[in-house]
Write an enzyme that holds these catalytic residues in place. Structure first.
Site, PDB file in Angstrom:
ATOM      1  N   CYS A 195      22.412  10.573  25.793  1.00 17.38           N
ATOM      2  CA  CYS A 195      21.168   9.810  25.723  1.00 17.38           C
ATOM      3  C   CYS A 195      19.995  10.647  26.218  1.00 17.38           C
ATOM      4  O   CYS A 195      18.862  10.462  25.766  1.00 17.38           O
ATOM      5  CB  CYS A 195      21.285   8.521  26.517  1.00 17.38           C
ATOM      6  SG  CYS A 195      21.702   8.746  28.262  1.00 17.38           S
ATOM      7  N   HIS A 246      20.476   5.999  32.437  1.00 15.48           N
ATOM      8  CA  HIS A 246      20.391   5.987  30.984  1.00 15.48           C
ATOM      9  C   HIS A 246      18.976   6.370  30.548  1.00 15.48           C
ATOM     10  O   HIS A 246      17.989   5.987  31.185  1.00 15.48           O
ATOM     11  CB  HIS A 246      20.746   4.599  30.446  1.00 15.48           C
ATOM     12  CG  HIS A 246      20.730   4.500  28.953  1.00 15.48           C
ATOM     13  ND1 HIS A 246      21.546   5.265  28.159  1.00 15.48           N
ATOM     14  CD2 HIS A 246      19.982   3.733  28.110  1.00 15.48           C
ATOM     15  CE1 HIS A 246      21.320   4.966  26.881  1.00 15.48           C
ATOM     16  NE2 HIS A 246      20.370   4.046  26.837  1.00 15.48           N
TER      17      HIS A 246
END
Length: 719
Positions: free
Chosen positions: A127, A676
């Protein structure tokens, strides 16, 4: 050589749309309306394509019959449409560009034909890569470049490059992301190339999106460098020339070796000034930058707590001051002097206390504050300022503890409290030392009946009369003594005269030398000009003093692992000011002064000189040390529509365009070592999209600013 009708048919086939009403624009830098086509009467159940823009900035806007006539007329009937500006070309028509309110358009971002609204599959903790890539592939000039014939500029001979493989992999991925109707792309080829040339990004570990961005921008530049053979360039000294002339010379020397789309779009120039603290030699250079790494002000400053001890009868008190994290010792002394209202005839002697003794004195003004750890305990002794080197007496405390082992009474000595320091008069003897010590103890003495209350008292007025214990026995009685009577040598036979025992010792308080007698002349250390005295206390004497004040020393900074800090808020401009302010170099970044012929801890000042078209700003949220990693969750209030840098540019004459608008954000959610990454991308008007790996969906403008913002992407606008 095709005519416009053929171009029109091919465009309809390419974008899989039916031709009914379409206006085609030349987006090569000029906005020329090529033609308008209106076929026979439209069917009421047909959708109409009203506008097509590159980059997906407004994407295909489809609306039903109830709105299409009104919108179509607004396009075709607007004669000023020919002055529209696309692709960042200069002009004044950008404000009149036809836009549709977001409430008119509704539909999935995965709709067939959506340009640029394509996600990237997560290949396992990638990510961070997806976030950085989405921001780059939505950078306007880079989209034009990689959708064109960029292969002609690949430099296969550059030893600093990667044989064009990174550029080719990036360009191929960008084209897939901008293909009409594309489904989420799996960037496996790009990831394998990345791992090959940058092994730190191999595997499936989480990494930093800004570190990837820095590598990728540099790699793309070297792969696409138009300079095939770099000339040797030697930087010349200013020799009294103007900054403008020297800066231009540095920039031309840089362009002689570095010329690529990345330099054209992303590189700026700043002025770096170094000043030698010894000879005041000034060195000025003008260096290029690809992005700005801005510290958060909370990372440039640190709070430090020290205990100030006075010899004038005041109770020791902790003071918390804020100083530059990379500052010097003199910065702390200055801040502490202001906090404790230090008088002109006073000075501070700061020492670190560990295990009830002083382990070091902090006396060098140029020493770095980085030498002080958060867990250290510091005491600042408030002393009278003198021109001569008057000897100091350093008193350390021991108490006699009695305990019974197997029915037998044994005694042992145990150190307690922090040392007390005072200046000695000339020709001092044992009686002087004892009187000085009694004076230092005055703030800690309490009457027996008030002991409980006094233990909770944080301050004692030195001008008030102090209660001193005359005798501590089972039937405790006390006498009140005027502080001045002690200075005159008068006392009321306090047990401290008879029960306290004084010994000479070393700086560690381990060696117990000869006992100091009343009329004995005492000699201190000639080398340090300090006399170390060990004072032995019987247990009954301890009961007459507030030992809590004498033993409690706060740490320089006390942090709680589980405590959640309050949300901090700071302006992006404040971060920029912290980046540009003058600061001393750290001990590990010493500068070699050509005049002094040695390395020194110079002061450094940065100034923005030349601004790029695309400004990338990295917020330094992550900090690293030998023992821990930390992430700052501070909320940075950054401009979205108008970042004005006119007040921060040093070369104002050559910079007419200093305003920027935000077009992308790389976000990091979570803590260090995990979390994230996502990306926010502007799609025209007030429409933003959230790129969360494979998922792409609209997001409100009010969601753009958050404490997760990590890397900001701005493009310059012409006002």
């Amino acid at each position: 050589m095709d005519n416009v009708v053929e171009l029109f048919r091919r465009a309809c086939k390419l974008f899989n749309v039916e031709s009914e009403l379409l206006r085609i624009w030349d987006f090569s830098g000029h906005t020329i309306s090529l033609f308008s086509i209106s076929n026979k009467q439209r069917q009421s159940d047909q959708e109409v394509l009203l506008e097509l823009q590159v980059y997906g900035l407004s994407d295909f806007i489809k609306c039903k019959e109830g709105k299409k006539d009104e919108l179509a007329n607004s396009i075709l009937g607007n004669s000023s449409a020919n002055s529209l500006v696309m692709n960042g070309a200069s002009g004044t028509g950008s404000a009149s560009c036809f836009r549709v309110n977001s409430s008119v358009f509704s539909g999935s971002s995965r709709e067939a034909g959506s340009l640029g609204l394509t996600g990237l599959q997560n290949l396992g903790n990638t990510c961070f890569m997806n976030s950085a890539l989405q921001c780059l592939v939505h950078t306007p000039k880079l989209v034009d470049y990689f959708l064109g014939d960029y292969g002609r500029e690949i430099n296969h001979d550059n030893p600093l490059g990667m044989n064009g493989e990174i550029a080719l992999a990036f360009g191929d991925m960008l084209r897939k992301l901008w293909a009409p109707g594309a489904s989420p792309v799996a960037p496996r080829t790009f990831k394998s190339k990345l791992a090959r040339f940058a092994p730190q990004f191999s595997g499936c570990n989480q990494h930093d999106s800004q570190e990837l961005l820095a590598f990728l921008l540099d790699g793309l530049h070297e792969d696409l460098n138009r300079v095939k053979k770099k000339p040797y360039v030697e930087a010349k000294d200013g020799d009294g020339r103007s900054d403008n002339e020297v800066a231009d010379e540095y920039w031309q020397n840089h362009l002689a070796r570095n010329d690529s789309i990345i330099v054209d779009v992303c590189q700026g120039q700043y002025k770096s000034t170094l000043v030698c603290p010894i000879c005041k030699k000034v060195s000025t250079t003008f260096d290029p930058f690809m992005y700005l790494s801005l510290p958060l002000p909370s990372t440039t400053m640190r709070t430090m707590t020290l205990t100030v001890v006075s010899t004038g009868g005041s109770t020791p008190a902790p003071y918390t001051v804020t100083v530059p994290k990379s500052g010097k010792w003199e910065d702390l002394i200055k801040a502490l002097s202001t906090a404790c209202s230090l008088k002109a005839d006073e000075t501070l002697l700061v020492a670190e206390v560990y295990n009830n003794r002083i382990i070091r004195y902090l006396e060098e003004p140029a020493d770095s504050l980085s030498l002080i750890r958060d867990g250290d305990r510091l005491v600042a002794y408030r002393l009278a300022k003198d021109e001569e080197q008057i000897p100091l007496a350093v008193f350390m405390h021991q108490r006699v503890e009695e305990q019974y082992i197997n029915g037998k009474r044994t005694t042992s000595l145990k150190a307690f409290g922090f040392p007390l320091v005072a200046k000695l008069p000339g020709g001092f003897n044992g009686s002087d030392i004892k009187d000085i010590y009694k004076k230092l103890l005055r703030p800690f003495q309490v009457s027996a009946q008030d002991a409980l209350e006094e233990n909770h008292t944080s301050d004692v007025d030195a001008t008030e009369k102090t209660k001193e214990v005359e005798n501590v026995t089972s039937s405790t009685s006390a006498c009140v003594i005027d502080p001045l009577t002690i200075e005159d040598g008068v006392n009321c036979n306090s047990p401290s005269d008879a029960d306290l025992q004084f010994y000479t010792t070393d700086d560690k308080g381990i060696i117990r030398g000869s006992e100091i007698q009343v009329g004995e002349f005492v000699v201190g250390s000639e080398k340090s000009k300090r006399l170390y005295v060990l004072v032995s206390w019987p247990q009954k004497q301890i009961e007459g003093y507030d030992t809590h004040l004498l033993t409690s020393l706060p740490e320089v900074f006390k942090s709680s692992f589980f405590a959640k800090r309050p949300q901090e808020s700071v302006s992006l401009y404040k971060c920029l000011e912290a980046f540009l302010q003058e600061e001393p170099l750290g001990p590990e970044d010493m500068w070699y002064c050509p005049s002094c012929k040695k390395h020194c801890q110079a002061s450094k000042k940065l100034d923005l000189w030349r601004l790029p078209e695309i400004l990338v700003i990295h917020l330094k949220r992550f900090s690293y040390s030998r023992f821990m990693k930390n992430k700052l969750e501070a909320y940075v209030d950054f401009p979205v529509d108008d970042l004005d840098l006119s007040m921060y540019i040093a070369y104002k004459n050559g910079q007419s365009c200093t305003r920027y608008v935000l077009y992308a954000v790389s976000n990091h959610y979570g803590s260090m070592g995990g979390g994230h990454y996502t990306a926010f991308v502007h799609q025209g008007g007030d429409q933003w999209y959230n790129f969360d790996d494979s998922n792409v969906y609209p997001i409100g403008l009010d969601k753009i600013k958050s404490s997760a913002a990590y890397v900001l992407f701005y493009r310059r606008v012409v006002v």
